[in-house]
Motif scaffolding. Sequence first.
Motif, mmCIF file in Angstrom:
data_model
loop_
_atom_site.group_PDB
_atom_site.id
_atom_site.type_symbol
_atom_site.label_atom_id
_atom_site.label_comp_id
_atom_site.label_asym_id
_atom_site.label_seq_id
_atom_site.Cartn_x
_atom_site.Cartn_y
_atom_site.Cartn_z
ATOM 1 N N LEU A 92 0.842 -1.213 0.000
ATOM 2 C CA LEU A 92 0.000 0.000 0.000
ATOM 3 C C LEU A 92 0.874 1.259 0.000
ATOM 4 N N ASP A 93 2.060 1.142 0.600
ATOM 5 C CA ASP A 93 2.986 2.292 0.653
ATOM 6 C C ASP A 93 3.823 2.416 -0.625
ATOM 7 N N GLY A 94 3.659 1.467 -1.573
ATOM 8 C CA GLY A 94 4.322 1.605 -2.861
ATOM 9 C C GLY A 94 5.456 0.632 -3.157
ATOM 10 N N THR A 95 5.753 -0.289 -2.244
ATOM 11 C CA THR A 95 6.834 -1.253 -2.494
ATOM 12 C C THR A 95 6.267 -2.462 -3.250
ATOM 13 N N PRO A 96 6.948 -2.970 -4.287
ATOM 14 C CA PRO A 96 6.462 -4.186 -4.960
ATOM 15 C C PRO A 96 6.393 -5.363 -3.976
ATOM 16 N N ALA A 97 5.369 -6.211 -4.143
ATOM 17 C CA ALA A 97 5.086 -7.252 -3.144
ATOM 18 C C ALA A 97 6.278 -8.175 -2.879
ATOM 19 N N ILE A 98 6.944 -8.616 -3.930
ATOM 20 C CA ILE A 98 8.019 -9.592 -3.722
ATOM 21 C C ILE A 98 9.212 -8.953 -3.002
ATOM 22 N N ILE A 99 9.450 -7.682 -3.282
ATOM 23 C CA ILE A 99 10.534 -6.976 -2.571
ATOM 24 C C ILE A 99 10.146 -6.802 -1.109
ATOM 25 N N ALA A 100 8.897 -6.429 -0.878
ATOM 26 C CA ALA A 100 8.434 -6.257 0.504
ATOM 27 C C ALA A 100 8.581 -7.567 1.280
ATOM 28 N N ALA A 101 8.206 -8.688 0.632
ATOM 29 C CA ALA A 101 8.247 -9.982 1.331
ATOM 30 C C ALA A 101 9.676 -10.448 1.567
ATOM 31 N N SER A 102 10.566 -10.201 0.615
ATOM 32 C CA SER A 102 11.925 -10.740 0.776
ATOM 33 C C SER A 102 12.829 -9.822 1.601
ATOM 34 N N THR A 103 12.339 -8.637 1.950
ATOM 35 C CA THR A 103 13.167 -7.745 2.789
ATOM 36 C C THR A 103 12.404 -7.347 4.052
ATOM 37 N N LEU A 104 11.504 -8.208 4.488
ATOM 38 C CA LEU A 104 10.691 -7.876 5.663
ATOM 39 C C LEU A 104 11.578 -7.728 6.894
ATOM 40 N N ARG A 105 11.396 -6.656 7.638
ATOM 41 C CA ARG A 105 12.228 -6.410 8.815
ATOM 42 C C ARG A 105 11.362 -6.411 10.069
ATOM 43 N N GLN A 106 12.035 -6.577 11.203
ATOM 44 C CA GLN A 106 11.327 -6.605 12.476
ATOM 45 C C GLN A 106 10.470 -5.350 12.642
ATOM 46 N N ARG A 107 10.996 -4.218 12.193
ATOM 47 C CA ARG A 107 10.234 -2.984 12.418
ATOM 48 C C ARG A 107 8.969 -2.918 11.550
ATOM 49 N N ASP A 108 8.950 -3.673 10.432
ATOM 50 C CA ASP A 108 7.709 -3.729 9.640
ATOM 51 C C ASP A 108 6.603 -4.440 10.425
#
Length: 207
Positions: free
Chosen positions: A48-64
Amino acid sequence: MSDKIFTVAIDGPAAAGKGTIARAIAQGFGMAHLDTGLLYRAVGRRVLDGTPAIIAASTLRQRDLARSDLRTPEVAAAASEVAADPDVREALVAFQRDFARRPGGAVLDGRDIGTVICPEADVKFFVTADDATRARRRFLELQASGHTITEAEVLENIRIRDTRDAARDAAPMVAAEDAMAFDTSDLSIEEAVDQARKLVADALNGG
Ligand code: DC
């Protein structure tokens, strides 16, 4: 619990009581708990914030995962959409499987824990409740946290999400063959938790 590896898998549709039961079991038996829906919500939020889904999933961080805005209907819908993408799911598998094998035991709740993430789990529950009961529970939660939404809208959102989660090709929401079916429609939270705890205690004692 000692350092034993013991996994409890809890699946089921939205607002059926999975999270409450999972937290109570984890607390009662001193196990770690992972709400896997939160992983998909965090990915949905980043999309929703504009990051492509696969990038968001493969770089998920604790703060997310620690964000305070993951429990909204908008994020729930985005989570259900990204969850249909097999690449997104694949990117989240290793983290969940590692978590499940923590010494001391782990409880994971989601949609595909007993079927795909931990098919060898020691105890599996598939928790359900009728649509109206689930909508009522979720409506009260959302209302308490200040959301402006009607119960009818919550019911509609839940139905759309459940249909999408159950119909997708990649790890659809379905009860594992060896899961214990658990309908919480007519149970209080205390009754549901109590029954689940007894079943886990039996399994821990080799039952
Ligand atoms: O449990 P939840 O309502 O927070 O999950 C949000 C969405 O994430 C749900 O509609 C589908 C997806 N999900 C999934 O596909 N697999 C999981 N193990 C957990 C959640």
